[in-house]
Design a protein around this motif. Sequence first.
Motif, PDB file in Angstrom:
ATOM      1  N   SER A 172       0.795  -1.230   0.000  1.00 30.01           N
ATOM      2  CA  SER A 172       0.000   0.000   0.000  1.00 30.01           C
ATOM      3  C   SER A 172       0.828   1.280   0.000  1.00 30.01           C
ATOM      4  N   GLY A 173       2.083   1.154   0.374  1.00 31.73           N
ATOM      5  CA  GLY A 173       2.890   2.348   0.553  1.00 31.73           C
ATOM      6  C   GLY A 173       2.940   2.833   1.988  1.00 31.73           C
ATOM      7  N   TRP A 174       2.274   2.083   2.875  1.00 30.97           N
ATOM      8  CA  TRP A 174       2.324   2.394   4.311  1.00 30.97           C
ATOM      9  C   TRP A 174       3.772   2.338   4.793  1.00 30.97           C
ATOM     10  N   LYS A 175       4.158   3.283   5.617  1.00 32.27           N
ATOM     11  CA  LYS A 175       5.555   3.409   6.047  1.00 32.27           C
ATOM     12  C   LYS A 175       5.895   2.544   7.261  1.00 32.27           C
ATOM     13  N   GLY A 176       4.921   1.826   7.803  1.00 28.26           N
ATOM     14  CA  GLY A 176       5.183   1.031   8.991  1.00 28.26           C
ATOM     15  C   GLY A 176       5.690  -0.367   8.678  1.00 28.26           C
ATOM     16  N   ASP A 177       5.873  -1.145   9.745  1.00 30.03           N
ATOM     17  CA  ASP A 177       6.338  -2.523   9.625  1.00 30.03           C
ATOM     18  C   ASP A 177       5.198  -3.469   9.975  1.00 30.03           C
ATOM     19  N   VAL A 178       4.898  -4.406   9.087  1.00 22.81           N
ATOM     20  CA  VAL A 178       3.856  -5.397   9.341  1.00 22.81           C
ATOM     21  C   VAL A 178       4.470  -6.785   9.254  1.00 22.81           C
ATOM     22  N   GLU A 179       4.133  -7.626  10.237  1.00 20.84           N
ATOM     23  CA  GLU A 179       4.646  -8.998  10.264  1.00 20.84           C
ATOM     24  C   GLU A 179       3.477  -9.971  10.262  1.00 20.84           C
ATOM     25  N   LEU A 180       3.596 -11.019   9.457  1.00 17.27           N
ATOM     26  CA  LEU A 180       2.590 -12.075   9.400  1.00 17.27           C
ATOM     27  C   LEU A 180       3.120 -13.308  10.128  1.00 17.27           C
ATOM     28  N   VAL A 181       2.335 -13.817  11.074  1.00 16.38           N
ATOM     29  CA  VAL A 181       2.671 -15.055  11.775  1.00 16.38           C
ATOM     30  C   VAL A 181       1.653 -16.105  11.349  1.00 16.38           C
ATOM     31  N   PRO A 199      -5.280 -22.523  25.572  1.00 15.77           N
ATOM     32  CA  PRO A 199      -4.090 -21.716  25.869  1.00 15.77           C
ATOM     33  C   PRO A 199      -2.894 -22.512  26.370  1.00 15.77           C
ATOM     34  N   GLU A 200      -3.135 -23.802  26.709  1.00 13.47           N
ATOM     35  CA  GLU A 200      -2.047 -24.604  27.284  1.00 13.47           C
ATOM     36  C   GLU A 200      -1.141 -25.239  26.232  1.00 13.47           C
ATOM     37  N   THR A 201      -1.524 -25.251  24.955  1.00 11.78           N
ATOM     38  CA  THR A 201      -0.734 -25.942  23.932  1.00 11.78           C
ATOM     39  C   THR A 201       0.523 -25.154  23.591  1.00 11.78           C
ATOM     40  N   LYS A 202       1.473 -25.824  22.970  1.00 11.78           N
ATOM     41  CA  LYS A 202       2.744 -25.176  22.619  1.00 11.78           C
ATOM     42  C   LYS A 202       2.525 -24.013  21.656  1.00 11.78           C
ATOM     43  N   ASN A 203       1.683 -24.216  20.646  1.00 13.00           N
ATOM     44  CA  ASN A 203       1.445 -23.129  19.689  1.00 13.00           C
ATOM     45  C   ASN A 203       0.807 -21.918  20.358  1.00 13.00           C
ATOM     46  N   SER A 204      -0.069 -22.163  21.328  1.00 16.89           N
ATOM     47  CA  SER A 204      -0.700 -21.061  22.052  1.00 16.89           C
ATOM     48  C   SER A 204       0.313 -20.330  22.916  1.00 16.89           C
ATOM     49  N   VAL A 205       1.144 -21.090  23.603  1.00 14.27           N
ATOM     50  CA  VAL A 205       2.191 -20.488  24.438  1.00 14.27           C
ATOM     51  C   VAL A 205       3.144 -19.665  23.575  1.00 14.27           C
ATOM     52  N   ASP A 206       3.507 -20.210  22.415  1.00 18.30           N
ATOM     53  CA  ASP A 206       4.402 -19.490  21.504  1.00 18.30           C
ATOM     54  C   ASP A 206       3.758 -18.208  20.976  1.00 18.30           C
ATOM     55  N   MET A 207       2.457 -18.275  20.716  1.00 21.31           N
ATOM     56  CA  MET A 207       1.755 -17.085  20.231  1.00 21.31           C
ATOM     57  C   MET A 207       1.751 -15.979  21.283  1.00 21.31           C
ATOM     58  N   VAL A 208       1.499 -16.345  22.526  1.00 19.48           N
ATOM     59  CA  VAL A 208       1.512 -15.357  23.608  1.00 19.48           C
ATOM     60  C   VAL A 208       2.908 -14.763  23.768  1.00 19.48           C
ATOM     61  N   LYS A 209       3.935 -15.585  23.639  1.00 19.23           N
ATOM     62  CA  LYS A 209       5.307 -15.071  23.720  1.00 19.23           C
ATOM     63  C   LYS A 209       5.579 -14.063  22.609  1.00 19.23           C
ATOM     64  N   ARG A 210       5.064 -14.362  21.407  1.00 14.57           N
ATOM     65  CA  ARG A 210       5.268 -13.436  20.291  1.00 14.57           C
ATOM     66  C   ARG A 210       4.538 -12.116  20.549  1.00 14.57           C
ATOM     67  N   ILE A 211       3.348 -12.188  21.113  1.00  9.98           N
ATOM     68  CA  ILE A 211       2.607 -10.981  21.464  1.00  9.98           C
ATOM     69  C   ILE A 211       3.362 -10.189  22.530  1.00  9.98           C
ATOM     70  N   ALA A 212       3.889 -10.885  23.523  1.00 13.13           N
ATOM     71  CA  ALA A 212       4.624 -10.232  24.598  1.00 13.13           C
ATOM     72  C   ALA A 212       5.849  -9.487  24.073  1.00 13.13           C
ATOM     73  N   SER A 213       6.539 -10.085  23.108  1.00 19.33           N
ATOM     74  CA  SER A 213       7.718  -9.450  22.549  1.00 19.33           C
ATOM     75  C   SER A 213       7.357  -8.224  21.711  1.00 19.33           C
ATOM     76  N   PHE A 214       6.120  -8.183  21.231  1.00 17.98           N
ATOM     77  CA  PHE A 214       5.636  -7.056  20.436  1.00 17.98           C
ATOM     78  C   PHE A 214       5.221  -5.884  21.330  1.00 17.98           C
ATOM     79  N   LEU A 215       4.664  -6.199  22.504  1.00 19.83           N
ATOM     80  CA  LEU A 215       4.114  -5.180  23.410  1.00 19.83           C
ATOM     81  C   LEU A 215       5.188  -4.683  24.370  1.00 19.83           C
ATOM     82  N   VAL A 216       6.150  -3.959  23.847  1.00 19.98           N
ATOM     83  CA  VAL A 216       7.257  -3.472  24.685  1.00 19.98           C
ATOM     84  C   VAL A 216       7.307  -1.940  24.667  1.00 19.98           C
TER      85      VAL A 216
END
Length: 329
Positions: free
Chosen positions: A289-298, A312-329
């Motif tokens: 689009s020409g948007w100047k930001g950074d977008v990541e697809l997981v 929420p107890e599965t590995k993929n769920s735990v990994d997803m929460v970790k990815r969200i946590a690393s984004f919210l800094v």
Amino acid sequence: MASSTKEISRELPPLLRVYKDGTVERFLGSPIIPPIPLDPQTGVSSKDITISQNPLISARIHLPKLTNPTQKLPILVYYHGGAFCLESAFSFLHQRYLNIIASQSNVLVVSVEYRLAPEHPLPAAYDDGWFSLKWVTSHNIIDNSIATAEPWLIKHGDFDRFYIGGDTSGANIAHNLLLRVGNSITTGVESLPGDVKIKGAILAFPLFWSSKPVLSENIEGHEESSPMKVWNFVYPDAVNGIDNPLINPLASEALGLDTIGCPKMLVFVAGNDDLRDRGIWYYDAVKESGWKGDVELVHVEGEEHCFQIYHPETKNSVDMVKRIASFLV
């Protein structure tokens, strides 16, 4: 024979049914539970607040365990999913999930209880989303002496680290709010109070659709697809129907994606989700689009729609929460 008061007016199988007497019967969705002053599993405290009396908009706030009494935390304004007509900020599933997000990400979460269709057809949810966003950001310019202020936001909210997000229909709401914020910045009209800037957005399994299939979506049966039926049910008066810009971000009348009002986005799709290709389509469109930001697809292979909320107890769920946590800094 059913009485006239319980005759069916319309329905959206398998989600809900509307009777002629005006009552609505919902078949899916987790039970409503009260907030928890101190959750033993996560250490998160939660409480319910009123944002507006007319219309009635409320929220559940999730505060993680503090390391000191004056600790400042990133803020995440979150819009729950449920096809605009199901679920709640006060439901068991979202209470559990957002306690995990608050704890693992160390963020203050404001989970908005917006009005649902069919009692309140769209655009009510979008109006509530915008009102709640302005209400939260107004705390950057008010103090505890104001009766309507929320002390947790004033005392612990860091408005330099302000995020929004949601899952499915909530992710759709977040996207449309990002466009509204971005265009308010460029036009100088109706910007967020307190000069608050959105630092980033999380769109999990976003609900978008259009009259034409994309990528590997089936052409056959597209007119009878679930997103098509949902949209026509929750917004029967939408101009251009399924090609309304609120549901089709690439519609001819849609605001340009280059105006998205934040510098970074995180988009999740699941391999076994019917909305997967739409999420990829959206991600590609934002990149081009020409948007100047950074977008990541997981792209989480082998998982179903909103798997992290249901399991929420599965590995993929735990990994997803970790990815969200690393984004919210």
